[in-house]
Write a protein that holds these residues in place. Structure first.
Motif, PDB file in Angstrom:
ATOM      1  N   VAL A 132    -122.912  17.211  39.356  1.00  0.00           N
ATOM      2  CA  VAL A 132    -121.906  16.222  39.755  1.00  0.00           C
ATOM      3  C   VAL A 132    -120.972  16.815  40.802  1.00  0.00           C
ATOM      4  O   VAL A 132    -120.661  16.181  41.819  1.00  0.00           O
ATOM      5  N   TYR A 133    -120.542  18.046  40.555  1.00  0.00           N
ATOM      6  CA  TYR A 133    -119.645  18.736  41.484  1.00  0.00           C
ATOM      7  C   TYR A 133    -120.289  18.891  42.866  1.00  0.00           C
ATOM      8  O   TYR A 133    -119.676  18.601  43.898  1.00  0.00           O
ATOM      9  N   ASP A 134    -121.530  19.353  42.882  1.00  0.00           N
ATOM     10  CA  ASP A 134    -122.246  19.532  44.150  1.00  0.00           C
ATOM     11  C   ASP A 134    -122.411  18.206  44.885  1.00  0.00           C
ATOM     12  O   ASP A 134    -122.224  18.129  46.105  1.00  0.00           O
ATOM     13  N   ALA A 135    -122.768  17.167  44.142  1.00  0.00           N
ATOM     14  CA  ALA A 135    -122.982  15.852  44.753  1.00  0.00           C
ATOM     15  C   ALA A 135    -121.689  15.303  45.361  1.00  0.00           C
ATOM     16  O   ALA A 135    -121.700  14.742  46.472  1.00  0.00           O
ATOM     17  N   LEU A 136    -120.581  15.482  44.639  1.00  0.00           N
ATOM     18  CA  LEU A 136    -119.295  15.007  45.151  1.00  0.00           C
ATOM     19  C   LEU A 136    -118.900  15.729  46.435  1.00  0.00           C
ATOM     20  O   LEU A 136    -118.480  15.098  47.425  1.00  0.00           O
ATOM     21  N   ASN A 137    -119.037  17.044  46.423  1.00  0.00           N
ATOM     22  CA  ASN A 137    -118.663  17.815  47.603  1.00  0.00           C
ATOM     23  C   ASN A 137    -119.563  17.506  48.791  1.00  0.00           C
ATOM     24  O   ASN A 137    -119.089  17.434  49.935  1.00  0.00           O
ATOM     25  N   GLN A 138    -120.858  17.314  48.526  1.00  0.00           N
ATOM     26  CA  GLN A 138    -121.775  16.970  49.602  1.00  0.00           C
ATOM     27  C   GLN A 138    -121.448  15.588  50.172  1.00  0.00           C
ATOM     28  O   GLN A 138    -121.493  15.371  51.382  1.00  0.00           O
ATOM     29  N   LYS A 139    -121.117  14.646  49.280  1.00  0.00           N
ATOM     30  CA  LYS A 139    -120.763  13.301  49.724  1.00  0.00           C
ATOM     31  C   LYS A 139    -119.516  13.324  50.598  1.00  0.00           C
ATOM     32  O   LYS A 139    -119.461  12.665  51.645  1.00  0.00           O
ATOM     33  N   MET A 140    -118.500  14.093  50.181  1.00  0.00           N
ATOM     34  CA  MET A 140    -117.273  14.190  50.975  1.00  0.00           C
ATOM     35  C   MET A 140    -117.544  14.833  52.342  1.00  0.00           C
ATOM     36  O   MET A 140    -117.009  14.409  53.361  1.00  0.00           O
ATOM     37  N   ASP A 196    -120.413  14.782  53.956  1.00  0.00           N
ATOM     38  CA  ASP A 196    -121.195  13.855  54.786  1.00  0.00           C
ATOM     39  C   ASP A 196    -120.334  12.723  55.337  1.00  0.00           C
ATOM     40  O   ASP A 196    -120.493  12.326  56.509  1.00  0.00           O
ATOM     41  N   GLU A 197    -119.439  12.185  54.501  1.00  0.00           N
ATOM     42  CA  GLU A 197    -118.626  11.047  54.927  1.00  0.00           C
ATOM     43  C   GLU A 197    -117.495  11.463  55.854  1.00  0.00           C
ATOM     44  O   GLU A 197    -117.163  10.759  56.798  1.00  0.00           O
ATOM     45  N   GLY A 198    -116.893  12.628  55.578  1.00  0.00           N
ATOM     46  CA  GLY A 198    -115.833  13.138  56.434  1.00  0.00           C
ATOM     47  C   GLY A 198    -114.662  12.167  56.561  1.00  0.00           C
ATOM     48  O   GLY A 198    -114.406  11.344  55.677  1.00  0.00           O
TER      49      GLY A 198
END
Length: 401
Positions: free
Chosen positions: A73-81, A83-85
């Motif tokens: 979950v942590y990795d997915a959240l950080n990756q999403k942030m 990517d979205e910037g």
């Protein structure tokens, strides 16, 4: 009974989403038996792939889980942030900074109305959405079976999802210690459960060390191994304690810290000890890594067996021109070099220089319960991994660094 005493807020309204096997003592005791004791309820996850959707349906108030769930979950959240910037990432980062400042001020007995207001606004905009992804009612989670990274634990505490790390093993039915809302220390396994006594045996350890083998006493300790008197004699002390095989220490307040498995530790060629499990947990924090195992028994240096996270790496492969085909991907020397650089940079300063892997090998097949390389609680079965991959690992030492 000890769990209910430690978490007094649990009652008949407690709801969990169950995804741990109840055939194992962790899920059976911490979830099934506790819910029966409370009169609570649970919903069954349809499959690992549907957990996110199932959380929305069941809306749990408590989760009994393993670190891997929170890591993903942590990795997915950080990756999403990442990517979205833009404004979303700026708000996310600002919220985490406000959390950090709030904690630092609290240590000094201070508050900042401006910082609290900033946090409250961002919490409603950003962090509430994360809590909603867990169903919107989650009050706490209990994590065990492997070490939870302190910075990931702190992240979830900051966003309003406290994770209380526990420690145990099947032979003690299965819990020994737990962090609680009333008494917790991030990075520790918590304090002894009610009626449980912990002792650190430093026999045979290096002079002056605070670490030793953890011995547990209490009504939860087993009588012995069925029809295995020699194994029982080797494991049980004369006064009824259980030798856990865990290398550990207790701080001045009674919080337990596990630093490795005594049986899993190995010596390098130069005589230095390596405790692989802690290093592996660090390596698995890399988004590009799904699973990892450290090896180096009687060798000049350590190496790391890695199962890539192909979901993450498919995107990186496209950016860097790595092979899209996974079979070609794990054999590509550019990819191997990428992983070696990632692992070495991540571990630098966190473990001893002699513990940092010099080489890595990438695998197509992951470690699973079905292929016999993981236990029911997702712990690594090193012997089984070595049984299959020892020849591959040995090749890493054919051309010394």
């Amino acid at each position: 009974h000890a769990l209910c005493k430690a978490f007094h807020m649990l009652d008949e309204n407690t709801v969990t989403l169950s995804f741990l096997p109840w055939a194992h003592s962790y899920g059976q005791t911490a979830e099934l038996n506790t819910l029966i004791r409370l009169g609570g309820s649970t919903g069954f996850a349809e499959s690992p792939a549907t957990i996110v959707d199932d959380l929305q349906l069941v809306k749990p108030t408590m989760l009994i889980a393993v670190p891997r769930i929170f890591n993903r979950v942590y990795d997915a959240l950080n990756q999403k942030m990442k990517d979205e910037g833009g404004i979303k990432k700026a708000l996310f980062d600002a919220g985490l900074n406000a959390c950090a400042k709030k904690r630092e001020l609290a240590k000094e007995g201070k508050k900042s109305l401006l910082n609290d207001l900033k946090f409250k606004i961002i919490d409603g905009i950003v962090f509430q959405k994360i809590r909603d992804r867990f169903g919107g009612r989650l009050e706490l989670a209990i994590s065990s079976s492997a070490a939870l990274s302190p910075h990931i634990a702190q992240f979830f505490f900051d966003i309003g999802i406290p994770i209380y790390e526990a420690w145990g093993m099947t032979e003690i039915s299965p819990a020994g210690t737990v962090n609680t809302p009333a008494k917790y220390r991030i990075g520790s396994c918590g304090i002894a459960l009610d009626k449980v006594k912990l002792v650190i045996d430093r026999t045979g350890m290096e002079p002056g060390t605070k670490e030793g083998e953890l011995i547990v006493y209490g009504p939860n300790v087993m009588q012995g191994y069925h029809n295995k008197p020699e194994d029982t004699k080797a494991t049980m002390t004369d006064d009824g304690g259980l030798r856990t095989g865990d290398r550990a220490y207790l701080d001045d307040d009674g919080f337990l810290y596990i630093t490795g498995r005594i049986k899993e530790q190995f010596k390098l060629e130069n005589g230095k000890f390596v405790y692989p499990s802690a290093i592996e947990e660090e390596v698995k924090l890399l988004p590009s890594v799904e699973q990892a195992m450290i090896f180096g028994l009687n060798k000049p240096y350590t190496v790391c067996v890695i199962v890539p996270d192909f979901i993450v790496m498919d995107k990186i492969a496209a950016e860097k021109g790595f092979p899209a085909d996974h079979e070609a991907f794990v054999k590509d020397q550019r990819v191997i070099k990428y992983y070696e650089d990632e692992v070495q940079a991540h571990l630098k300063g966190k473990v001893g220089a002699y513990e940092v892997p010099k080489k890595v090998v990438l695998l197509m097949e992951g470690f699973t319960v079905d292929n016999g390389m993981l236990t029911q609680t997702l712990k690594l079965k090193r012997r089984e991994v070595l049984k299959k991959y020892q020849p591959v690992i040995d090749k890493l030492y054919e051309f010394p660094c």
